[in-house]
Scaffold this motif. Structure first.
Motif, PDB file in Angstrom:
ATOM      1  N   ALA A  56     -21.583-111.569  -4.758  1.00 29.17           N
ATOM      2  CA  ALA A  56     -22.029-110.390  -4.558  1.00 29.17           C
ATOM      3  C   ALA A  56     -20.342-110.101  -5.702  1.00 29.17           C
ATOM      4  O   ALA A  56     -20.883-109.197  -5.977  1.00 29.17           O
ATOM      5  CB  ALA A  56     -22.082-110.376  -3.166  1.00 29.17           C
ATOM      6  N   ARG A  57     -19.134-110.885  -5.664  1.00 28.42           N
ATOM      7  CA  ARG A  57     -18.404-109.627  -6.012  1.00 28.42           C
ATOM      8  C   ARG A  57     -18.486-109.958  -7.507  1.00 28.42           C
ATOM      9  O   ARG A  57     -17.880-108.517  -8.027  1.00 28.42           O
ATOM     10  CB  ARG A  57     -16.721-110.509  -5.641  1.00 28.42           C
ATOM     11  CG  ARG A  57     -16.327-109.933  -3.810  1.00 28.42           C
ATOM     12  CD  ARG A  57     -14.714-110.641  -4.358  1.00 28.42           C
ATOM     13  NE  ARG A  57     -14.085-112.000  -4.854  1.00 28.42           N
ATOM     14  CZ  ARG A  57     -14.866-112.566  -3.535  1.00 28.42           C
ATOM     15  NH1 ARG A  57     -15.071-112.861  -1.954  1.00 28.42           N
ATOM     16  NH2 ARG A  57     -14.419-114.265  -3.908  1.00 28.42           N
ATOM     17  N   THR A  59     -20.891-109.968  -9.080  1.00 25.61           N
ATOM     18  CA  THR A  59     -22.401-109.491  -9.634  1.00 25.61           C
ATOM     19  C   THR A  59     -21.762-108.071  -9.404  1.00 25.61           C
ATOM     20  O   THR A  59     -21.868-106.691 -10.781  1.00 25.61           O
ATOM     21  CB  THR A  59     -22.984-109.343  -8.355  1.00 25.61           C
ATOM     22  OG1 THR A  59     -24.042-110.254  -8.342  1.00 25.61           O
ATOM     23  CG2 THR A  59     -24.371-108.783  -8.846  1.00 25.61           C
ATOM     24  N   GLN A  60     -21.044-107.489  -8.459  1.00 24.76           N
ATOM     25  CA  GLN A  60     -20.358-105.949  -8.475  1.00 24.76           C
ATOM     26  C   GLN A  60     -19.152-105.932 -10.191  1.00 24.76           C
ATOM     27  O   GLN A  60     -19.241-104.877 -11.128  1.00 24.76           O
ATOM     28  CB  GLN A  60     -19.653-105.753  -7.227  1.00 24.76           C
ATOM     29  CG  GLN A  60     -20.328-105.793  -6.162  1.00 24.76           C
ATOM     30  CD  GLN A  60     -21.272-104.631  -6.425  1.00 24.76           C
ATOM     31  OE1 GLN A  60     -21.009-103.290  -7.017  1.00 24.76           O
ATOM     32  NE2 GLN A  60     -22.889-104.562  -5.439  1.00 24.76           N
ATOM     33  N   ASP A  61     -18.795-106.192 -10.387  1.00 24.92           N
ATOM     34  CA  ASP A  61     -17.821-106.804 -11.269  1.00 24.92           C
ATOM     35  C   ASP A  61     -18.242-106.700 -12.495  1.00 24.92           C
ATOM     36  O   ASP A  61     -18.224-106.309 -13.934  1.00 24.92           O
ATOM     37  CB  ASP A  61     -17.614-108.129 -11.061  1.00 24.92           C
ATOM     38  CG  ASP A  61     -15.779-108.348 -10.800  1.00 24.92           C
ATOM     39  OD1 ASP A  61     -15.880-107.449  -9.792  1.00 24.92           O
ATOM     40  OD2 ASP A  61     -15.286-109.118 -10.699  1.00 24.92           O
ATOM     41  N   THR A  64     -19.900-103.150 -12.944  1.00 22.27           N
ATOM     42  CA  THR A  64     -18.608-102.263 -13.396  1.00 22.27           C
ATOM     43  C   THR A  64     -18.601-102.313 -14.836  1.00 22.27           C
ATOM     44  O   THR A  64     -18.343-101.716 -15.780  1.00 22.27           O
ATOM     45  CB  THR A  64     -17.864-102.467 -12.720  1.00 22.27           C
ATOM     46  OG1 THR A  64     -18.005-102.205 -10.959  1.00 22.27           O
ATOM     47  CG2 THR A  64     -16.340-101.402 -13.240  1.00 22.27           C
TER      48      THR A  64
END
Length: 148
Positions: A56-57, A59-61, A64
């Protein structure tokens, strides 16, 4: 005249009755197995949670970083630079995240090995106890049989 069918249930019951089973040893083994399964499940669930959080991190990175690509630019060369910057950042991020996945896998491997070693030690101790009791019972039975 038809032959009478043998009662296999009674035969199995008699056969199993001829082999005495130490219920306490069986209960102890069952408890050891369930404790081991609980610990192994905890290791697997923890690894799955960590992997999910890491994914999840990542994917978020990535999302962004992608927002920088989608911005309008005045110069065509700025688009190429934004794409190059994104590719570089994505490669660095991939290396970091893959290393984090490797750390999770290493932790799982270490914890699993420790659990397996502890379980082996417990089983060895249990087997020694059962063997001692069986030897004692057989010696006692042999002494009784020879006394008659």
């Amino acid at each position: 005249m038809a032959a009478k069918t043998q009662d296999y249930t009674a035969m199995m019951k008699d056969m199993m009755g001829a082999f005495p089973v130490d219920q306490k040893a069986m209960e102890s083994m069952f408890k050891s197995q369930t404790a081991f399964a609980e610990k192994m499940s905890a290791v697997a669930i923890d690894a799955a949670q960590q992997s999910t959080d890491l994914s999840a991190r990542w994917t978020q990175d990535t999302l962004t970083k992608m927002s920088a690509i989608t911005q309008a630019r005045t110069e065509p060369a700025d688009y190429a630079k934004a794409m190059t910057d994104f590719a570089t950042a994505s490669a660095e991020s991939a290396a970091e995240h893959m290393a984090a996945f490797a750390d999770i896998a290493k932790k799982v491997q270490t914890e699993t090995l420790e659990l397996m070693m502890a379980m082996g030690k417990d089983m060895s101790t249990d087997m020694q106890d059962v063997a001692r009791k069986a030897t004692s019972d057989m010696t006692s039975a042999a002494k009784k049989a020879s006394a008659k």
